[in-house]
Enzyme design. Structure first.
Site, PDB file in Angstrom:
ATOM      1  N   TYR A  32      20.275   2.352   3.567  1.00  0.00           N
ATOM      2  CA  TYR A  32      18.956   1.706   3.532  1.00  0.00           C
ATOM      3  C   TYR A  32      18.966   0.560   2.516  1.00  0.00           C
ATOM      4  O   TYR A  32      18.492  -0.546   2.805  1.00  0.00           O
ATOM      5  CB  TYR A  32      17.892   2.745   3.179  1.00  0.00           C
TER       6      TYR A  32
ATOM      7  N   GLY B 235       2.057   2.692  10.670  1.00  0.00           N
ATOM      8  CA  GLY B 235       2.367   2.300   9.293  1.00  0.00           C
ATOM      9  C   GLY B 235       2.002   0.863   8.944  1.00  0.00           C
ATOM     10  O   GLY B 235       0.919   0.375   9.298  1.00  0.00           O
ATOM     11  N   ILE B 236       2.925   0.210   8.245  1.00  0.00           N
ATOM     12  CA  ILE B 236       2.673  -1.156   7.773  1.00  0.00           C
ATOM     13  C   ILE B 236       2.491  -2.105   8.951  1.00  0.00           C
ATOM     14  O   ILE B 236       1.641  -3.000   8.919  1.00  0.00           O
ATOM     15  CB  ILE B 236       3.850  -1.620   6.870  1.00  0.00           C
TER      16      ILE B 236
ATOM     17  N   GLN C 118       9.230  -1.480 -14.572  1.00  0.00           N
ATOM     18  CA  GLN C 118       9.487  -0.554 -15.700  1.00  0.00           C
ATOM     19  C   GLN C 118      10.980  -0.345 -15.920  1.00  0.00           C
ATOM     20  O   GLN C 118      11.791  -0.538 -15.049  1.00  0.00           O
ATOM     21  CB  GLN C 118       8.759   0.763 -15.480  1.00  0.00           C
TER      22      GLN C 118
ATOM     23  N   ASN D 162       8.994  -6.009  11.265  1.00  0.00           N
ATOM     24  CA  ASN D 162       8.616  -4.821  10.484  1.00  0.00           C
ATOM     25  C   ASN D 162       9.380  -3.565  10.882  1.00  0.00           C
ATOM     26  O   ASN D 162       9.590  -2.690  10.047  1.00  0.00           O
ATOM     27  CB  ASN D 162       7.105  -4.599  10.653  1.00  0.00           C
TER      28      ASN D 162
ATOM     29  N   THR E 191       3.075   6.034   4.803  1.00  0.00           N
ATOM     30  CA  THR E 191       3.311   5.724   6.213  1.00  0.00           C
ATOM     31  C   THR E 191       3.976   6.935   6.864  1.00  0.00           C
ATOM     32  O   THR E 191       4.504   7.809   6.173  1.00  0.00           O
ATOM     33  CB  THR E 191       4.271   4.530   6.364  1.00  0.00           C
TER      34      THR E 191
END
Lengths: 272, 259
Positions: A165, A22-23, A272, A95, A202
């Site tokens: 989270y 992933g990242i 938004q 990370n 990811t």
């Protein structure tokens, strides 16, 4: 045209936790492309197939240490490995992370402690372990050493049934600001900033979408990708390399006046 | 190949300070640069040093924007990056003391000028060959989040342009444009304007220390340190960033002011 391969990180050493996927992996690849030497950590055994294949592809400038980010002993072992191999560290990307979803009434204390342990303790231990080495190494390079903590847009805005989270990523955001202020006030040559990805393609996202499918939220994961894309002003999800390009900016001397900042990379989602 | 080769950039207020720094950096990375302002002799120096192109232009003037847009489209055929940088504090004061003229001047340049820049840049970028694409960046300030009592119009206008970029980013998404719109929020930058304020303050040492003390780093930013972030936004590196506000202030606003 990107800045790929500018060699602007030549002579620098980077450490990336959760670097196999992933990242994290995208950051590893980008730092290597810019001339850095990179140590990556993750949970796979050092003689495992994925580690062997990844290191074979990344080449000599990359090395791997198996480490659980929640373990003080493992972080000490990573510090030993980095010190022996390089003797310095300029860039730290905290990370490694997991997600947790579900109604609050059904969230176990064990599950709560697990996400706090990986997403928050892991960042704290990474920073605490490497502060002395980074303070020394940071004095050698323009702009100083750079700590990059991966938070999330979920560290900025709430989402129903993502309380654990949300809480963990919010903690990373303010932890980062506090250490940025501490390093600045003590004249330590270390900058600290947080990254706030939106929806990025990811393995973690794919696993999360699969769980939503299992719960009956959607028919298949691609339906969720399409839904999230349509709700993102830019109209798609991010590629991990688009997070790595921000990490590269923070790692380079170009960001020398940036510390205590939060870089949102979400395709306009939270505007938004 | 340089990072910005093939790109056409517009910088408003490019004759001095952060704007001039941005012109230098964008040119160094290979972009063609058109910049605006009113100080002809300062502009000539920037042109001579960088090879950029100057247009005398007032960001508040709607008719002048039409002419500038036509010129960019005619001469360059595209626009890839616009930096709405022109700003002023002239006429500002506290909410109790500011004159209506002073308020309208600061709001006119900082807020209406920024809106016109975003508007005309988006119209140009929407017609780019190959499809609607580009990057628009507005120079806000850390004062968007930490207001100054003696600069009410500046504080208000810098907060307003943060909402401007978010609205414009969402609009670009609604139209399916690949145009991203963002703001940067610098701390105190050691520009010629700030140096002049220090020198003419009556107590330059104390004034300098006060500016430097706003950042826990104990120093002001150099223009080049802001220009690096501007160039990142001009490049393809920032392709997934839109509607965002990036603070670059040496942790000035990361904590409690005054502590």
């Amino acid at each position: 045209m990107s800045d790929l391969g500018s060699q602007r990180l030549k002579g620098r050493v980077a450490l990336v936790s959760g670097g196999l996927r992933g990242i994290g992996l995208a950051c590893v690849e980008r730092f290597l492309a810019e001339g850095a030497e990179v140590v990556l950590t993750d949970l796979e055994a050092e003689d495992g197939t994925l580690v062997g294949e990844t290191l074979g592809r990344l080449g000599q400038a990359a090395s791997y240490v198996r480490a659980n980010v929640t373990s003080e002993e493992d972080w000490e072992a990573v510090l030993d490995a980095v010190t022996r191999r390089h003797g310095k560290l300029h860039i730290l990307v905290n990370n490694a992370g997991i997600d947790l979803t579900g109604p609050i009434a059904e969230t176990s204390l064990e599950g709560w402690r697990r996400i706090m342990s990986i997403n928050v303790d892991g960042v704290f231990l990474g920073v605490r372990t490497f502060v002395p080495l980074m303070a020394a190494s940071g004095a050698e390079v323009a702009g100083g050493a750079s700590i990059i903590n991966v938070s999330s847009i979920m560290g900025l805005v709430g989402l129903s049934e993502v309380s654990g989270y949300n809480a963990s990523k919010g903690a990373v955001r303010l932890f980062t600001k506090s250490i940025a202020l501490e390093f600045a006030e003590k004249k330590m040559p270390i900058r600290a900033n947080s990254l706030h990805p939106g929806f990025v393609v990811t393995p973690l996202l794919k696993e999360g979408f699969q769980r939503w499918v299992d719960k009956g939220v959607a028919e298949k994961p691609q339906d969720l990708v399409d839904l999230m894309s349509s709700r993102t002003p830019i109209g798609r999800l991010a590629d991990p390399s688009e997070l790595a390009s921000a990490a590269f900016f923070l790692a380079s001397s170009d960001s020398s006046y940036m510390t205590g900042a939060e870089l949102v990379i979400d395709g306009g989602w939270t505007a938004q | 190949m340089k990072r910005l080769e093939g790109k056409v950039a517009l910088v408003t207020g490019g004759t001095s300070g952060i704007g001039a720094g941005a012109v230098h950096r964008l040119r160094a990375e290979g972009a063609k640069v058109v910049f605006t302002g009113s100080n002809r002799s300062a502009a000539d120096e920037v042109c001579a040093a960088t090879g950029a192109e100057f247009v005398s232009h007032n960001v508040r003037d709607g008719a002048a924007w039409d002419a500038l847009s036509e010129r960019i489209e005619r001469d360059h055929g595209r626009l890839d990056f616009a930096f709405a940088n022109a700003g002023t504090e002239h006429g500002d004061g506290s909410v109790e003391d500011i004159t209506l003229d002073g308020w309208e001047n600061v709001i006119g340049v900082n807020q209406t000028g920024a809106m016109l820049t975003v508007q005309h840049a988006m119209r140009l970028m929407s017609r780019n060959p190959g499809g609607a694409a580009g990057s628009i960046l507005v120079n806000s300030s850390m004062n968007a989040h930490r207001a100054m009592g003696n600069f009410v119009a500046y504080s208000v206008s810098k907060a307003a342009v943060v909402a401007l970029v978010k609205s414009a980013a969402v609009h670009a998404g609604n139209r399916k444009y690949r145009i991203r719109v963002n703001a940067i929020l610098p701390g105190v930058v050691e520009t010629a304007l700030i140096r002049n304020l220090i020198d003419t303050s009556g107590d330059p040492t104390a004034t300098r220390a006060a500016y430097e003390g706003l950042s826990p780093l104990g120093r002001m930013a150099r223009v080049e340190e802001i220009a690096g972030l501007v160039a990142w936004f001009a490049s393809d590196e920032s392709q997934f960033v839109s509607g965002s506000e990036y603070v670059i202030d040496g942790a000035s606003t990361a904590g409690m002011m005054g502590v």
